[in-house]
Design a protein around this motif. Structure first.
Motif, short mmCIF file in Angstrom:
data_model
loop_
_atom_site.label_atom_id
_atom_site.label_comp_id
_atom_site.label_asym_id
_atom_site.label_seq_id
_atom_site.Cartn_x
_atom_site.Cartn_y
_atom_site.Cartn_z
N ARG A 34 47.24 -18.98 -75.86
CA ARG A 34 45.94 -19.24 -75.24
C ARG A 34 46.08 -20.04 -73.96
NH1 ARG A 34 41.16 -21.34 -79.14
NH2 ARG A 34 41.77 -23.29 -78.19
N GLN B 272 48.95 -20.39 -72.01
CA GLN B 272 49.97 -19.99 -71.05
C GLN B 272 49.85 -18.56 -70.53
OE1 GLN B 272 52.07 -22.26 -69.90
NE2 GLN B 272 51.10 -23.72 -71.27
N THR B 273 48.92 -17.80 -71.01
CA THR B 273 48.85 -16.40 -70.61
C THR B 273 47.54 -16.09 -69.90
OG1 THR B 273 47.81 -15.71 -72.68
CG2 THR B 273 50.24 -15.75 -72.63
N GLU B 274 47.37 -14.85 -69.57
CA GLU B 274 46.13 -14.39 -68.96
C GLU B 274 44.94 -14.68 -69.87
OE1 GLU B 274 43.84 -13.24 -66.01
OE2 GLU B 274 46.02 -13.29 -65.86
N TRP B 275 45.19 -14.70 -71.17
CA TRP B 275 44.14 -15.02 -72.12
C TRP B 275 43.52 -16.38 -71.79
CZ3 TRP B 275 45.19 -15.67 -78.08
CH2 TRP B 275 43.98 -15.85 -78.74
N ARG C 40 43.46 -17.94 -68.90
CA ARG C 40 42.70 -17.85 -67.66
C ARG C 40 41.38 -17.12 -67.89
NH1 ARG C 40 47.98 -17.70 -66.09
NH2 ARG C 40 48.23 -15.45 -66.22
N LEU C 41 41.41 -16.09 -68.69
CA LEU C 41 40.22 -15.32 -69.00
C LEU C 41 39.20 -16.20 -69.75
CD1 LEU C 41 39.02 -12.49 -68.78
CD2 LEU C 41 40.13 -11.94 -70.96
N HIS D 54 36.79 -18.25 -67.68
CA HIS D 54 35.65 -17.53 -67.12
C HIS D 54 34.58 -17.28 -68.17
CE1 HIS D 54 37.48 -16.75 -63.23
NE2 HIS D 54 38.58 -16.40 -63.85
N LEU E 66 36.89 -9.18 -69.35
CA LEU E 66 37.98 -8.39 -68.81
C LEU E 66 37.47 -7.09 -68.21
CD1 LEU E 66 41.02 -8.15 -68.40
CD2 LEU E 66 41.17 -7.11 -70.67
#
Length: 133
Positions: free
Chosen positions: A60, A62-65, A67-68, A71, A119
């Protein structure tokens, strides 16, 4: 957790939950939401679930998750998550594993939907940018 939580576990869950209701920033929300989920995992007294939670928390953050999520976590969404957290907490307090499991499934489903919607909203913009270049 509904079966194995100690009174200390229940106190920790309640404390973390109360803190999520008082946050003023995204960083505070992330901290207390993570603490709540970790406390829930710890309350199971199942080392496999605790390890899984640690892996999930790392993903949660360290990934795009991660960053998402920044938002997605509007005050409205946080409010919906808080309502679901309360339902989970109450089911654990009531020692109702069926209700706790159902509440957690609904929470995870909402989390998935909100992330997926964000997404999908971002993808057309990314696709448009690619066409322009």
């Amino acid at each position: 957790a509904a079966v194995h939580a100690s009174s200390h576990d229940l106190e920790t869950l309640a404390h973390c939950f109360e803190q999520t209701k008082q946050v003023r920033s995204h960083a505070e929300w992330e901290h207390w939401d993570s603490a709540l989920h970790k406390a829930l995992g710890m309350a199971t007294h199942n080392s496999l679930l605790v390890h899984f939670y640690d892996v999930l928390t790392h993903a949660r953050a360290q990934t795009e998750w991660g960053r998402l999520r920044r938002h997605v976590l509007t005050p409205e969404v946080r409010g919906r998550y808080t309502e679901q957290h309360l339902r989970i907490l109450n089911a654990v307090r009531e020692r109702s594993p069926e209700e706790a499991a159902q509440a957690m499934r609904e929470h995870l489903s909402l989390v998935r939907r909100t992330l997926q919607e964000q997404l999908e909203a971002m993808l057309p913009a990314a696709h448009t940018d690619l066409e322009i270049e």
